[in-house]
Design a protein around this motif. Structure first.
Motif, PDB file in Angstrom:
ATOM      1  N   GLU A 185       8.261 -10.221   6.623  1.00 13.78           N
ATOM      2  CA  GLU A 185       6.976 -10.189   5.931  1.00 13.78           C
ATOM      3  C   GLU A 185       7.149  -9.732   4.488  1.00 13.78           C
ATOM      4  N   SER A 186       6.222 -10.154   3.662  1.00 13.60           N
ATOM      5  CA  SER A 186       6.170  -9.697   2.283  1.00 13.60           C
ATOM      6  C   SER A 186       4.739  -9.853   1.781  1.00 13.60           C
ATOM      7  N   GLY A 187       4.461  -9.234   0.643  1.00 16.20           N
ATOM      8  CA  GLY A 187       3.167  -9.414   0.004  1.00 16.20           C
ATOM      9  C   GLY A 187       2.212  -8.251   0.127  1.00 16.20           C
ATOM     10  N   GLY A 188       2.594  -7.218   0.856  1.00 12.63           N
ATOM     11  CA  GLY A 188       1.713  -6.058   0.964  1.00 12.63           C
ATOM     12  C   GLY A 188       1.643  -5.283  -0.336  1.00 12.63           C
ATOM     13  N   GLY A 189       0.743  -4.313  -0.366  1.00 12.39           N
ATOM     14  CA  GLY A 189       0.611  -3.492  -1.557  1.00 12.39           C
ATOM     15  C   GLY A 189      -0.682  -2.728  -1.576  1.00 12.39           C
ATOM     16  N   LEU A 190      -0.998  -2.189  -2.742  1.00  5.15           N
ATOM     17  CA  LEU A 190      -2.217  -1.407  -2.953  1.00  5.15           C
ATOM     18  C   LEU A 190      -3.227  -2.266  -3.714  1.00  5.15           C
ATOM     19  N   VAL A 191      -4.454  -2.309  -3.212  1.00  5.87           N
ATOM     20  CA  VAL A 191      -5.492  -3.110  -3.848  1.00  5.87           C
ATOM     21  C   VAL A 191      -6.821  -2.381  -3.722  1.00  5.87           C
ATOM     22  N   GLN A 192      -7.696  -2.601  -4.673  1.00  7.91           N
ATOM     23  CA  GLN A 192      -9.020  -1.999  -4.605  1.00  7.91           C
ATOM     24  C   GLN A 192      -9.917  -2.776  -3.643  1.00  7.91           C
ATOM     25  N   ALA A 193     -10.908  -2.081  -3.106  1.00  7.41           N
ATOM     26  CA  ALA A 193     -11.869  -2.740  -2.231  1.00  7.41           C
ATOM     27  C   ALA A 193     -12.499  -3.931  -2.947  1.00  7.41           C
ATOM     28  N   GLY A 194     -12.636  -5.032  -2.205  1.00  4.49           N
ATOM     29  CA  GLY A 194     -13.157  -6.257  -2.772  1.00  4.49           C
ATOM     30  C   GLY A 194     -12.086  -7.185  -3.300  1.00  4.49           C
ATOM     31  N   GLY A 195     -10.877  -6.696  -3.398  1.00  3.44           N
ATOM     32  CA  GLY A 195      -9.774  -7.493  -3.905  1.00  3.44           C
ATOM     33  C   GLY A 195      -9.139  -8.373  -2.840  1.00  3.44           C
ATOM     34  N   SER A 196      -8.044  -9.035  -3.244  1.00  4.26           N
ATOM     35  CA  SER A 196      -7.365  -9.980  -2.364  1.00  4.26           C
ATOM     36  C   SER A 196      -5.858  -9.739  -2.357  1.00  4.26           C
TER      37      SER A 196
END
Length: 124
Positions: A6-17
């Motif tokens: 797997e890849s592509g995880g991370g930190l994002v703000q609510a409402g993001g993608s």
């Protein structure tokens, strides 16, 4: 054996993608179902979405319907999870899984191979 990365995880703000990817190798996948599961902090692993490799039929958990989309690219042997309108409660380690002749069931026990997981954190 089927190897999943797997890849592509991370930190994002609510409402993001975010878009997660799962690269598969080792065996032909024509009779496999590919699934995404997640384990929120302090909770059990839960089903997110699944797709049959051959026909592309899908199944989504109610909690992600209309926000997450599972897809696969046969040429790249890769499964994706497009996650839109993310919420803090989507925070979890996300796992890719492969099950032989599994259908679209969401029970983890039906899946034979698992990736190492990727962390998704949604801040409020």
């Amino acid at each position: 054996q089927v190897q999943l990365v797997e890849s592509g995880g991370g930190l994002v703000q609510a409402g993001g993608s975010l878009r997660l990817s799962c690269a598969a190798s080792g065996r032909p996948l024509s009779r496999y179902t590919m699934g995404w599961f997640r384990r929120p902090p302090g909770k059990n692993r839960e089903f997110v979405a699944a797709i049959t490799w051959s026909g592309g039929s899908t199944n989504d958990a109610d909690s992600v319907k209309g926000r997450f989309t599972i897809s696969r690219d046969s040429a790249k042997n890769t499964v994706y999870l497009q996650m839109n309108s993310l919420k803090p409660e989507d925070t979890a380690v996300y796992y890719c899984a492969a099950g032989y002749n599994t259908g679209l069931f969401g029970s983890p026990e039906r899946y034979d191979y698992w990736g190492q997981g990727t962390q998704v954190t949604v801040s409020s």
